[in-house]
Design a protein around this motif. Structure first.
Motif, PDB file in Angstrom:
ATOM      1  N   TYR A  36      42.572  48.277  39.310  1.00 32.32           N
ATOM      2  CA  TYR A  36      42.283  49.632  38.910  1.00 32.32           C
ATOM      3  C   TYR A  36      43.481  50.504  39.240  1.00 32.32           C
ATOM      4  O   TYR A  36      44.210  50.257  40.200  1.00 32.32           O
ATOM      5  N   LYS A  38      44.549  54.621  39.927  1.00 31.87           N
ATOM      6  CA  LYS A  38      43.933  55.892  40.292  1.00 31.87           C
ATOM      7  C   LYS A  38      44.991  56.984  40.378  1.00 31.87           C
ATOM      8  O   LYS A  38      45.967  56.865  41.121  1.00 31.87           O
ATOM      9  N   GLU A  42      41.109  62.037  40.443  1.00 35.47           N
ATOM     10  CA  GLU A  42      40.331  61.332  39.429  1.00 35.47           C
ATOM     11  C   GLU A  42      39.742  60.070  40.039  1.00 35.47           C
ATOM     12  O   GLU A  42      40.220  59.566  41.049  1.00 35.47           O
ATOM     13  N   GLY A  43      38.697  59.546  39.386  1.00 27.00           N
ATOM     14  CA  GLY A  43      38.187  58.257  39.811  1.00 27.00           C
ATOM     15  C   GLY A  43      39.098  57.140  39.327  1.00 27.00           C
ATOM     16  O   GLY A  43      39.921  57.335  38.436  1.00 27.00           O
ATOM     17  N   PRO A  44      38.987  55.947  39.911  1.00 27.32           N
ATOM     18  CA  PRO A  44      39.800  54.810  39.462  1.00 27.32           C
ATOM     19  C   PRO A  44      39.520  54.458  38.005  1.00 27.32           C
ATOM     20  O   PRO A  44      38.407  54.652  37.512  1.00 27.32           O
ATOM     21  N   PHE A  46      39.823  51.330  35.187  1.00 29.27           N
ATOM     22  CA  PHE A  46      39.973  49.883  35.046  1.00 29.27           C
ATOM     23  C   PHE A  46      41.231  49.541  34.248  1.00 29.27           C
ATOM     24  O   PHE A  46      41.534  50.166  33.237  1.00 29.27           O
ATOM     25  N   LEU A  47      41.971  48.534  34.729  1.00 32.47           N
ATOM     26  CA  LEU A  47      43.172  48.080  34.026  1.00 32.47           C
ATOM     27  C   LEU A  47      42.980  46.709  33.409  1.00 32.47           C
ATOM     28  O   LEU A  47      43.150  46.519  32.205  1.00 32.47           O
ATOM     29  N   ILE A  48      42.657  45.724  34.226  1.00 33.16           N
ATOM     30  CA  ILE A  48      42.635  44.345  33.766  1.00 33.16           C
ATOM     31  C   ILE A  48      41.830  43.521  34.754  1.00 33.16           C
ATOM     32  O   ILE A  48      41.735  43.879  35.941  1.00 33.16           O
ATOM     33  N   SER A  49      41.237  42.440  34.256  1.00 35.28           N
ATOM     34  CA  SER A  49      40.484  41.561  35.139  1.00 35.28           C
ATOM     35  C   SER A  49      40.866  40.114  34.865  1.00 35.28           C
ATOM     36  O   SER A  49      41.502  39.799  33.856  1.00 35.28           O
ATOM     37  N   ASP A  59      47.483  41.758  29.175  1.00 30.04           N
ATOM     38  CA  ASP A  59      47.001  42.828  28.310  1.00 30.04           C
ATOM     39  C   ASP A  59      48.127  43.834  28.173  1.00 30.04           C
ATOM     40  O   ASP A  59      48.330  44.682  29.039  1.00 30.04           O
ATOM     41  N   PHE A  89      44.537  49.718  42.943  1.00 32.42           N
ATOM     42  CA  PHE A  89      43.602  48.991  43.790  1.00 32.42           C
ATOM     43  C   PHE A  89      43.304  47.630  43.169  1.00 32.42           C
ATOM     44  O   PHE A  89      43.025  47.540  41.975  1.00 32.42           O
ATOM     45  N   PHE A  98      31.261  44.541  44.834  1.00 31.59           N
ATOM     46  CA  PHE A  98      32.697  44.623  44.635  1.00 31.59           C
ATOM     47  C   PHE A  98      33.378  45.020  45.929  1.00 31.59           C
ATOM     48  O   PHE A  98      32.910  45.901  46.651  1.00 31.59           O
ATOM     49  N   PHE A 100      37.075  46.212  47.467  1.00 26.49           N
ATOM     50  CA  PHE A 100      38.352  46.796  47.082  1.00 26.49           C
ATOM     51  C   PHE A 100      39.365  46.685  48.208  1.00 26.49           C
ATOM     52  O   PHE A 100      39.013  46.752  49.399  1.00 26.49           O
TER      53      PHE A 100
ATOM     54  N   ARG B 102      35.907  45.402  27.890  1.00 25.30           N
ATOM     55  CA  ARG B 102      37.204  44.729  27.962  1.00 25.30           C
ATOM     56  C   ARG B 102      37.183  43.570  28.932  1.00 25.30           C
ATOM     57  O   ARG B 102      38.099  42.788  28.993  1.00 25.30           O
ATOM     58  N   PHE B 109      34.610  55.009  36.371  1.00 28.18           N
ATOM     59  CA  PHE B 109      34.322  55.820  37.550  1.00 28.18           C
ATOM     60  C   PHE B 109      34.259  57.303  37.207  1.00 28.18           C
ATOM     61  O   PHE B 109      34.995  57.793  36.346  1.00 28.18           O
ATOM     62  N   GLY B 110      33.392  58.005  37.920  1.00 31.67           N
ATOM     63  CA  GLY B 110      33.385  59.454  37.869  1.00 31.67           C
ATOM     64  C   GLY B 110      34.429  60.018  38.813  1.00 31.67           C
ATOM     65  O   GLY B 110      35.097  59.267  39.531  1.00 31.67           O
TER      66      GLY B 110
END
Lengths: 110, 118
Positions: A36, A38, A42-44, A46-49, A59, A89, A98, A100, B102, B109-110
């Motif tokens: 993730y 951040k 702002e909140g985190p 998502f980038l890639i899993s 990606d 993260f 989860f 982190f 994805r 996230f908020g």
């Protein structure tokens, strides 16, 4: 106990070069790993899993590598851009829980 | 679709008071998560809902914390008898299981609710 660790609190990279962010974990039962990004206030995002049964996922400019024997994963960003400057993260999932890491602050220098 | 929203964004309270936070997930998302984040740390998992059912709770979650998700839409997180150690950013995230995601567990996230207990 910290099951996911990011030992580098910060990283600086020149624009256009590769950024490599590292993450170590202790629990061999983790089934998915995620990265993730951040930005402040702002909140985190998502980038890639990557699944635990794979060793690489790509990606666009982002590639995640998983080395299960070393319990290590890394995120490669190529080429790095100033907009990539953020806290990154890594996270690992065990079922629906989860875990982190503490984050690595990446600065891409123009 | 404006993403995940949380209310309030900031809350200052005195020790011993009760507080309640609200999270509105993205409308079609069936999964909802609550996390707590303190300075210099990553988000710490608190609890998880699938639709209205609370399926996972962290063993670190004390009985002063309770979460609900009536009708599988918005969620609330209540902290009773707040303590100074509860001061943190409380993050909500949502996700859905489906072909358009994805990746498994791609969570949105908020912006978080920052709680300060005096």
């Amino acid at each position: 106990d910290q099951q996911v660790k990011q030992n580098s609190p910060s990283l600086s990279v020149q624009e256009g070069r590769i950024s490599i962010l590292n993450c170590d974990y202790t629990n061999s039962m983790f089934d998915y790993f995620l990265w993730y990004k951040k930005y402040p206030a702002e909140g985190p995002t998502f980038l890639i899993s990557i699944s635990s049964i794979k060793d690489k996922n790509e990606d666009g400019r982002f590639t995640v590598f998983l080395n299960k024997s070393a319990k290590h994963l890394s995120l490669h960003i190529v080429p790095s851009q100033p907009g990539d400057s953020a806290v990154y993260f890594c996270a690992a999932s065990l079922g629906n829980q989860f875990y982190f890491g503490t984050g690595t602050s990446l600065t891409v220098i123009p | 679709d404006t993403g995940v929203s949380q209310d309030p964004r900031h809350k200052i309270t005195k020790r011993g008071q009760n507080v309640t936070f609200r999270c509105d997930p993205i409308s079609e998302h069936n999964r909802l998560y609550w996390y707590r984040q303190t300075l210099g740390q990553g988000p710490e998992f608190l609890t998880y809902f699938q639709n209205e059912a609370q399926l996972e709770k962290s063993r670190l979650l004390s009985d002063r914390f309770s979460a609900e998700r009536p009708k599988g839409s918005f969620s609330t997180l209540e902290i009773q008898r707040t303590e100074q150690g509860d001061s943190a950013m409380y993050l909500c995230a949502s996700s859905f299981t489906g072909l358009r995601s994805r990746g498994p567990f791609e969570q949105f996230f908020g912006p978080g609710t920052r709680l300060t207990v005096l």
